[in-house]
Design a protein around this motif. Structure first.
Motif, short mmCIF file in Angstrom:
data_model
loop_
_atom_site.label_atom_id
_atom_site.label_comp_id
_atom_site.label_asym_id
_atom_site.label_seq_id
_atom_site.Cartn_x
_atom_site.Cartn_y
_atom_site.Cartn_z
N ALA A 97 -3.28 -5.64 3.13
CA ALA A 97 -3.13 -4.95 1.84
C ALA A 97 -4.44 -4.96 1.05
CB ALA A 97 -2.02 -5.59 1.02
N HIS A 100 -6.87 -2.56 2.68
CA HIS A 100 -6.45 -1.19 2.37
C HIS A 100 -6.82 -0.81 0.94
CE1 HIS A 100 -4.07 2.47 2.56
NE2 HIS A 100 -3.43 2.09 1.46
N GLN A 101 -6.72 -1.75 0.03
CA GLN A 101 -7.08 -1.46 -1.36
C GLN A 101 -8.56 -1.14 -1.48
OE1 GLN A 101 -6.31 -4.70 -4.08
NE2 GLN A 101 -6.25 -3.33 -5.83
N LEU A 110 -3.00 1.69 10.64
CA LEU A 110 -2.01 0.67 10.33
C LEU A 110 -1.10 0.37 11.53
CD1 LEU A 110 -1.01 1.59 6.69
CD2 LEU A 110 -2.09 -0.52 7.46
N CYS A 171 0.93 -1.71 2.11
CA CYS A 171 -0.14 -0.78 1.76
C CYS A 171 0.38 0.44 1.01
CB CYS A 171 -0.89 -0.34 3.02
SG CYS A 171 -1.79 -1.69 3.79
#
Length: 181
Positions: A97, A100-101, A110, A171
């Motif tokens: 996560a 992904h940010q 993913l 995500c």
């Protein structure tokens, strides 16, 4: 080819698990990596190569750097983030996560995070056996192998689909890509 060195993995049960994971990688994962975004990746982001000083973190040991699909760099980091619990995926969800940010992942990327991380653990097991056979007095080469042997047994029985759904959900994607909302 790592499959040629499987005989160096002494434990027959472990060898069979690793062989299955590596064969799956060759037949299913490698073709899916073709055409994915590539970049320079560290390729060895483990606890021995990360130096933390307060809020600052740095990587050291750049000897394994390669240009590869960017998801491979994340998968390597995930392989070293797994814990030895019955639910090792729980340990990688925040890492995926956060990645992904900072650098948004595609749905295709993913889908590969968990299976590629599992491949990295299997690869580490074979590479350690190969390197230790060449340098039998160098016990450092086996530093993570006991934990990886236990971990790969758990990862081999962990649902790839469930792991995929969990990282997708973390995500901001619909967890199940085939669900109708």
């Amino acid at each position: 080819d790592l499959l040629e060195h499987l005989d160096l993995v002494a434990d027959e049960g472990l060898r069979e698990i690793v062989a299955g994971i590596l064969r799956h990688a060759v037949s299913e994962l490698v073709p899916r990596l073709a055409g994915m975004a590539t970049q320079l990746i560290h390729n060895d982001a483990n606890e021995n190569n990360i130096v933390v000083d307060g809020a600052q973190a740095s990587l050291i040991d750049f000897g394994d750097m390669i240009v590869a699909p960017r998801v491979c760099g994340l998968a390597v980091a995930c392989a070293y983030q797994f814990d030895d619990s019955a639910d090792p995926v729980r340990a990688i969800v925040p890492l995926v996560a956060g990645y992904h940010q900072a650098a948004p992942l595609t749905a295709d990327e993913l889908a590969l995070v968990f299976p590629l991380a599992r491949v990295r653990v299997a690869t580490s097991i074979v590479m350690a056996a190969l390197q230790h056979a060449a340098e039998p007095d160098n016990d450092y080469l086996l530093v993570s192998q006991q934990s990886f042997a236990a971990l790969i047994r758990v990862l081999a029985t962990t649902s790839e689909d469930l792991a995929h759904f969990r990282v997708r959900g973390a995500c901001g994607f619909e967890p199940n890509p085939t669900s109708r909302t």
